[in-house]
Design an enzyme around this catalytic site. Structure first.
Site, short mmCIF file in Angstrom:
data_model
loop_
_atom_site.label_atom_id
_atom_site.label_comp_id
_atom_site.label_asym_id
_atom_site.label_seq_id
_atom_site.Cartn_x
_atom_site.Cartn_y
_atom_site.Cartn_z
CB SER A 90 -0.87 0.02 1.27
OG SER A 90 -0.09 0.48 2.38
CG ASP A 91 1.64 5.78 -1.22
OD1 ASP A 91 1.61 6.50 -2.23
OD2 ASP A 91 2.55 5.87 -0.35
CE1 TYR A 92 3.27 7.71 6.82
CE2 TYR A 92 5.31 6.86 5.91
CZ TYR A 92 4.61 7.40 6.97
OH TYR A 92 5.26 7.64 8.15
CG ASN A 93 -2.46 6.21 7.19
OD1 ASN A 93 -2.70 5.25 7.92
ND2 ASN A 93 -3.17 7.33 7.21
#
Ligand code: GLC
Length: 716
Positions: free
Chosen positions: A262-265
């Site tokens: 995933s991307d950050y958060n």
């Protein structure tokens, strides 16, 4: 480790430990020195002591010593002794900063891109990195979006070729210790964020998505990229991190079976999107969409066991992701050598080594684009120069996302000129802030300009305003820079505008200058490369890979647009009832593929081997090119096609091939291309990709406005 060993390892693992492998956090969180708002000790996603022992990977650390220390500690604490995966955003270099990707794409030189990626891999692998979150394969058509600096422009084919070259450079190395896994991002269509506002929603037809926006990611998958990262944006109503359409495309249609991170958060942010009601649902949706690793948020660790116990997720879904993660670590040799090439001594050898600095210098020169030159460049004299502007002695030219590169080590234009033996007076003139109002320095600059023959005026956009979350609604130079230009130009017309920028800008304010070129954000060696170009040690060869607008109101702006039913032709009749603006032209200020040189390349006499192309055949397209100058140089000869009529409207031009050639002064050559049916094909609803019979026009020349053309008919 053999596959059976991975399976045996998995049999020993508890569900909690498997969910740990599917989680990655900031390096600082595991070293108890993080104040990270998300996962630091006080953050919503703070990891417990036992969770810290079982996470699968970390990002953002500072080199071999930190990596070795943490890996050693982790292997002592992890019950299964599974090495951590160390990852970083090595976007255009690690300690040596190369030109930003958008700049490098203007070289149209995929071999150069591969060399830059390989040099970056050697540096970052020595620092303990095993995965880089690069290449960014997002197609981009909107210069308001700050992340255009990270990608390879507006053309699907060029963006695909450049992205694949980076994957090759990272992942192919005779010395396996320096193999670094690439990560194609951001899947998908992040560059189409509405209004150019970062993280904004994306709505694209399948037709547009498949014929334009997906090409870069597909090229990375075909090149064997080891990881794919999901995008922050929603795509057609569903956030990418939980979007089953993306799973079908990436996994089922393209056959990608590597790790998706995933991307950050972005897993947890599906709640903000209004797609998950809580963390538990976010985790479920992401794992169902086969997002194997969760970056920074910890919904997998917090809710995964409950989702399996309730039957909402199956152990097969968990095992599928864990198997991919362990296989990736195995592929990178981490089980045999958890430290990879991390080596504190070797850092001294490879970081900013002469070869990499020389590569950075030549890459910066090859990425620069000459936009205008009325006989001023190259400079014939090294004295009588006024060096003016906020970027004349700025070290902030290495570019955003410059990882562990140190701005303080960047070579400024001023230093580059001094080393070249130039005699000049220097005046900053004004600051580089977008909202700069202090123009008190202009008087000194004007004096310098008055007392000099030539003015080098270094203007543009600071790297502080470029990159993630740096969307702009105004693409003009700051008012202070515009005022500086006006006052300097008023006393000395012999002005060379040197631009530093992370995106296309509205350059109308400086268009009167007799010479203009862009260095983009050229990296560590930018100042030396700039001097090499100014004094003719290097010749320009770069070509724009994003259109430079007349004004921001034209956004999104791209050369491969559709014709509409009322195409505007300034020379045409009934001009008032055509697709146009009443307060601006349709055309860009400088178009895709445009770039001048100290040489003069003339294309003529396009010839086709036939007027028909049949399925299974190849059509030879030849063009004569002459270097009609006294200066040796390189030129990117570009071939575009237009499908005149098809079952779906097709762009007025599509780049289908290009050749970067080198010609000595007055040398002439014939450049040939070969077209076949796959070059005429496009994606149709239902997923078939094929060419349709009918008339095509082929254009060959120096840029996307090339006028040399011939027609042919394709017969299936
Ligand atoms: C960022 C970016 C992504 C990057 C990741 C890790 O927010 O969107 O491109 O790789 O976080 O730094």
């Amino acid at each position: 480790m053999k596959e059976k060993d991975i399976l045996q390892l998995m049999q020993k693992m508890t569900l909690e430990q498997k969910l740990g492998q599917m989680s990655l956090c900031e390096f600082g969180d595991l070293m108890q020195n993080s104040d990270n708002a998300f996962t630091g000790p006080k953050g919503e996603f703070a990891l417990t002591a036992s969770q810290k022992k079982i996470v699968g990977g970390v990002l953002n650390f500072k080199g071999a010593a930190e990596m070795i220390e943490l890996q050693k500690k982790h292997l002592e604490e992890d019950p299964n002794k599974i090495p951590l995966l160390f990852m970083m955003d090595v976007i255009h270099g690690y300690v040596t900063a190369f030109p930003i990707p958008l700049a490098l794409s203007c070289s149209f030189d995929t071999k150069l891109a591969e060399h830059v990626a390989r040099a970056s891999a050697v540096e970052c692998a020595t620092g303990g990195v095993k995965i880089t979150y690069s290449p960014m394969a997002d197609l981009m058509r909107d210069a308001r979006w700050g992340r255009v600096m990270e990608g390879y422009g507006e053309d699907p084919m060029l963006s695909a070729r450049m992205s694949a070259a980076f994957v090759k450079g990272y992942q192919k190395n005779v010395d396996p210790r320096f193999v670094v896994g690439g990560c194609a991002k951001h899947f998908a269509c992040y560059g189409a964020a509405e209004a150019g506002r970062d993280y904004n929603c994306v709505d694209l037809s399948d037709y547009t998505m498949n014929n334009y926006y997906l090409s870069g990611y597909k090229a990375c998958v075909d090149a064997g990229v080891m990881m794919v990262m999901t995008a922050f944006n929603s795509l057609n109503g569903a956030p990418c991190t939980g979007n089953m359409m993306l799973r079908r495309k990436l996994r089922e249609e393209w056959g990608f079976d590597g790790v998706v991170v995933s991307d950050y958060n972005s897993v947890a942010e599906m709640i903000n999107h209004g797609y998950a009601k809580d963390l538990r649902e976010a985790a479920k949706l992401a794992i169902q969409a086969e997002c194997d690793m969760e970056m920074v948020s910890t919904s997998y660790l917090q809710t995964g066991a409950s989702l399996v116990e309730s039957g909402e997720l199956t152990m097969e879904q968990i095992d599928r992701s864990v198997y991919r993660i362990l296989s990736l670590k195995n592929k990178l040799g981490l089980f045999e050598n958890p430290y990879g090439a991390a080596d504190v001594q070797a850092e001294k050898k490879y970081y900013r080594c002469p070869d990499f600095l020389a590569l950075a210098r030549s890459a910066a020169a090859e990425s620069a684009v000459l936009l205008k030159n009325e006989g001023v460049l190259p400079l014939k004299k090294k004295e009588g120069i006024a060096l003016i502007g906020p970027f004349a002695d700025s070290k902030e030219i290495i570019g955003g996302w410059s990882c562990n590169a140190d701005n303080k080590l960047a070579v400024t234009v001023r230093t580059g000129l001094e080393e070249a033996g130039a005699k000049f007076t220097y005046a900053a003139g004004c600051g580089d802030a977008l909202d700069e109002t202090d123009t008190s320095g202009i008087e000194e600059a004007v004096k310098a300009a008055q007392e000099s023959e030539t003015v080098l005026l270094c203007l543009g956009e600071s790297m502080r305003y470029s990159g993630e979350c740096k969307s702009r609604t105004d693409l003009t130079l700051s008012p202070a820079q515009q005022e500086l230009f006006r006052h300097v130009y008023a006393v000395n017309k012999n002005v060379v505008v040197v631009l530093f920028q992370g995106r296309p800008l509205d350059l109308r304010a400086v268009l009167d200058a007799p010479a203009i070129f862009t260095m983009w954000h050229p990296g560590t060696e930018g100042g030396r490369a700039c001097a090499d170009l100014l004094f003719g040690k290097c010749n320009f060869g770069g070509k724009l890979t994003m259109s430079f607008p007349y004004c921001v109101g034209q956004m999104p702006l791209y050369y491969n647009h559709y014709n509409t039913g009322r195409p505007f032709d300034p020379a045409g009749n009934l001009a008032e009832w055509k697709s146009k603006y009443i307060d601006a032209p349709n055309a860009p200020l400088f178009g895709f593929g445009y770039g001048l040189s100290y040489s003069k390349f003339v294309c003529r006499d396009v010839r086709l081997s036939s007027e028909t192309l049949r399925a299974g055949e190849k059509l030879r397209v030849a063009v004569k090119v002459k270097n009609d100058s006294d200066v040796d140089g390189s030129e990117v000869i570009q071939l575009y096609i237009r499908d005149e009529a098809a079952s779906r409207i097709r762009p007025v031009r599509e780049l289908k091939d290009y050749k970067k050639i080198f010609l000595k002064a007055h040398e002439e050559t014939t450049v040939e291309f070969f077209l076949e049916k796959k070059d005429l094909a496009f994606w149709h609803e239902g997923g078939q990709v094929y060419a349709e019979e009918g008339e095509f026009t082929v254009f060959v020349g120096n840029d996307s406005a090339a006028l040399n053309f011939k027609k042919f008919v394709y017969i299936a």
